[in-house]
Design a protein around this motif. Structure first.
Motif, PDB file in Angstrom:
ATOM      1  N   LYS A   1       0.921  -1.122   0.045  1.00 11.29           N
ATOM      2  CA  LYS A   1       0.045  -0.019  -0.115  1.00 11.29           C
ATOM      3  C   LYS A   1       0.968   1.188  -0.006  1.00 11.29           C
ATOM      4  N   PRO A   2       1.432   1.768  -1.180  1.00 10.06           N
ATOM      5  CA  PRO A   2       2.261   2.728  -1.307  1.00 10.06           C
ATOM      6  C   PRO A   2       1.777   4.107  -0.792  1.00 10.06           C
ATOM      7  N   ARG A   3       0.429   4.241  -1.131  1.00 12.08           N
ATOM      8  CA  ARG A   3      -0.174   5.440  -0.776  1.00 12.08           C
ATOM      9  C   ARG A   3      -0.390   5.833   0.919  1.00 12.08           C
ATOM     10  N   GLU A   4      -0.507   4.565   1.562  1.00 13.10           N
ATOM     11  CA  GLU A   4      -0.529   4.714   2.917  1.00 13.10           C
ATOM     12  C   GLU A   4       0.827   5.008   3.596  1.00 13.10           C
ATOM     13  N   ILE A   5       2.081   4.306   2.857  1.00  9.41           N
ATOM     14  CA  ILE A   5       3.124   4.555   3.270  1.00  9.41           C
ATOM     15  C   ILE A   5       3.718   6.032   3.191  1.00  9.41           C
ATOM     16  N   LEU A   6       3.070   6.589   1.995  1.00 10.26           N
ATOM     17  CA  LEU A   6       3.321   8.215   1.901  1.00 10.26           C
ATOM     18  C   LEU A   6       2.671   8.755   2.870  1.00 10.26           C
ATOM     19  N   TYR A   7       1.519   8.534   3.222  1.00  9.67           N
ATOM     20  CA  TYR A   7       0.634   9.360   4.184  1.00  9.67           C
ATOM     21  C   TYR A   7       1.556   9.245   5.574  1.00  9.67           C
TER      22      TYR A   7
ATOM     23  N   SER B   1       7.930  16.287  12.392  1.00 10.39           N
ATOM     24  CA  SER B   1       9.565  16.478  13.039  1.00 10.39           C
ATOM     25  C   SER B   1       9.678  17.960  12.755  1.00 10.39           C
ATOM     26  N   ILE B   2       9.362  18.479  11.698  1.00  9.14           N
ATOM     27  CA  ILE B   2       9.455  19.859  11.302  1.00  9.14           C
ATOM     28  C   ILE B   2       8.715  20.930  12.331  1.00  9.14           C
TER      29      ILE B   2
ATOM     30  N   TRP C   1       9.297  19.138   2.869  1.00 15.14           N
ATOM     31  CA  TRP C   1       9.473  18.658   1.383  1.00 15.14           C
ATOM     32  C   TRP C   1      10.886  18.061   1.217  1.00 15.14           C
ATOM     33  N   GLU C   2      11.931  18.587   1.660  1.00 22.38           N
ATOM     34  CA  GLU C   2      13.315  17.828   1.608  1.00 22.38           C
ATOM     35  C   GLU C   2      13.407  16.717   2.764  1.00 22.38           C
ATOM     36  N   LEU C   3      12.762  16.668   3.908  1.00 20.40           N
ATOM     37  CA  LEU C   3      12.733  15.323   4.696  1.00 20.40           C
ATOM     38  C   LEU C   3      11.734  14.381   4.170  1.00 20.40           C
ATOM     39  N   LEU C   4      10.678  14.841   3.364  1.00 23.54           N
ATOM     40  CA  LEU C   4       9.805  13.903   3.060  1.00 23.54           C
ATOM     41  C   LEU C   4      10.474  12.977   1.766  1.00 23.54           C
ATOM     42  N   THR C   5      11.129  14.235   0.736  1.00 25.11           N
ATOM     43  CA  THR C   5      11.631  13.394  -0.207  1.00 25.11           C
ATOM     44  C   THR C   5      12.940  12.229   0.094  1.00 25.11           C
TER      45      THR C   5
ATOM     46  N   SER D   1       3.235  12.410   7.495  1.00 23.05           N
ATOM     47  CA  SER D   1       3.028  12.877   9.009  1.00 23.05           C
ATOM     48  C   SER D   1       4.297  12.842   9.848  1.00 23.05           C
ATOM     49  N   ALA D   2       5.100  11.902   9.770  1.00 16.90           N
ATOM     50  CA  ALA D   2       6.403  11.947  10.292  1.00 16.90           C
ATOM     51  C   ALA D   2       7.104  13.215   9.785  1.00 16.90           C
TER      52      ALA D   2
END
Length: 323
Positions: free
Chosen positions: A120-126, A135-136, A158-162, A130-131
């Motif tokens: 479930k890649p969309r859930e992983i992205l969600y 964190s920021i 954006w940087e951390l999520l990437t 959130s993380a």
């Protein structure tokens, strides 16, 4: 026997037609402009097709096709359908509670990884979103999260999520991160913070006005300096030209003096007396005979002028009587 054979033949023909139809229908597929396809051979990903058009493959069950879109997807974190109040609630670096609403835009960069590296890649992205946001926000001050620090928070998320998405290797690329709303938990806190924000904006307005007034005065002072310098330059040029004129006059007088010293000297004395004593009376005196002779020209002229005027007036009156 003949009827049984005929049944077998008919059945074989029907099966053949079915197989041919199955081959024909499962060997061709189309890829739209907005789609990309993954060719599976016995369930294993073999090829990714991105060019649109009618394509050929081996029939089912040898090969099959999985399609995913090229479009940009949006994932909302916070108050959307995929979240609840607990997801949106987080703590800032100065231990204040806020509610954050974030939208992530992403594309499927690698269809094979998106389809098969995670269930479930969309859930992983969600979860990664959130993380990253927690964190920021957790390392930011509440003033930054609620006012002019949102752009910096978006860039850091954006940087951390990437980085997280690359580590998870789920085949998506993050296009943009938009922090929509950051709110305080209740009205009283919101009102208090609004007052603080208004006071800060008022202070900034006053500072801007003071800076504007300072710049105005500086410009006026610089203008006055330029005007004074300009006047000084003009006066300097005028005095230089005047000095040059005086030099020219002096050189002319010197030339005349060399030609006739006595005449020039007398003329200069007379011109100086006329300039210094403009109202002085002139007397002609001659003492060559040893006796001082005095001729009062000016008094004589002054006494004669009224008599002459009177005679002219009497003559005019006599002529009028004769008429």
């Amino acid at each position: 026997m003949a009827s049984l054979r005929q049944i077998y033949v008919t059945t074989g023909i029907i099966i053949g037609i079915i197989l041919l139809g199955l081959i024909a229908f499962t060997s061709w597929y189309t890829v739209d402009e907005s789609d990309q396809a993954v060719i599976l051979t016995f369930g294993k990903a073999e090829e990714t097709v991105t060019e649109p058009g009618l394509k050929f493959k081996l029939p089912w069950p040898i090969q099959s096709v999985e399609k995913v879109s090229k479009e940009t997807y949006s994932l909302q974190f916070g108050f959307g359908d995929e979240a609840n109040e607990a997801d949106a609630k987080m703590i800032t670096g100065d231990e204040n509670i806020v509610y954050a609403d974030l939208v992530v835009q992403y594309k499927i960069a690698d269809p094979v990884k998106y389809l098969f590296n995670a269930e479930k890649p969309r859930e992983i992205l969600y979860d990664a979103t959130s993380a990253s946001l927690r964190s920021i926000i957790g390392s930011s001050q509440i003033d930054d999260a609620l006012t002019d620090g949102k752009a910096e928070i978006e860039a850091e998320v954006w940087e951390l999520l990437t980085r997280l998405v690359e580590d998870y290797d789920i085949g998506v690329s993050i296009q943009a991160v938009k922090l929509q709303d950051v709110e305080l938990p209740n009205d009283e806190v919101q009102k208090a913070f609004t007052k603080v924000t208004d006071a800060r904006e008022t202070m900034q307005t006053k500072l801007n006005e003071a800076e504007k007034y300072k710049n105005q005065k500086i410009n006026e002072a610089e203008g006055e300096v330029e005007a004074i310098i300009s006047r000084a330059e003009g006066e300097k040029a005028a005095r230089i030209e005047e000095a040059r004129g005086n030099v020219a006059v002096f050189n002319s007088l010197l030339s005349e003096y060399k030609k006739s010293p006595q005449v020039t000297r007398d003329r200069l004395v007379i011109e100086t007396l006329e300039r210094v004593l403009p109202d002085a009376q002139i007397y002609i005196m001659n003492d060559d005979s040893g006796t001082l002779t005095y001729l009062p020209l000016n008094p004589i002229q002054n006494t004669q002028q009224p008599n002459a005027n009177t005679s002219e007036q009497e003559n005019e009156e006599g002529s009028e009587n004769n008429e």
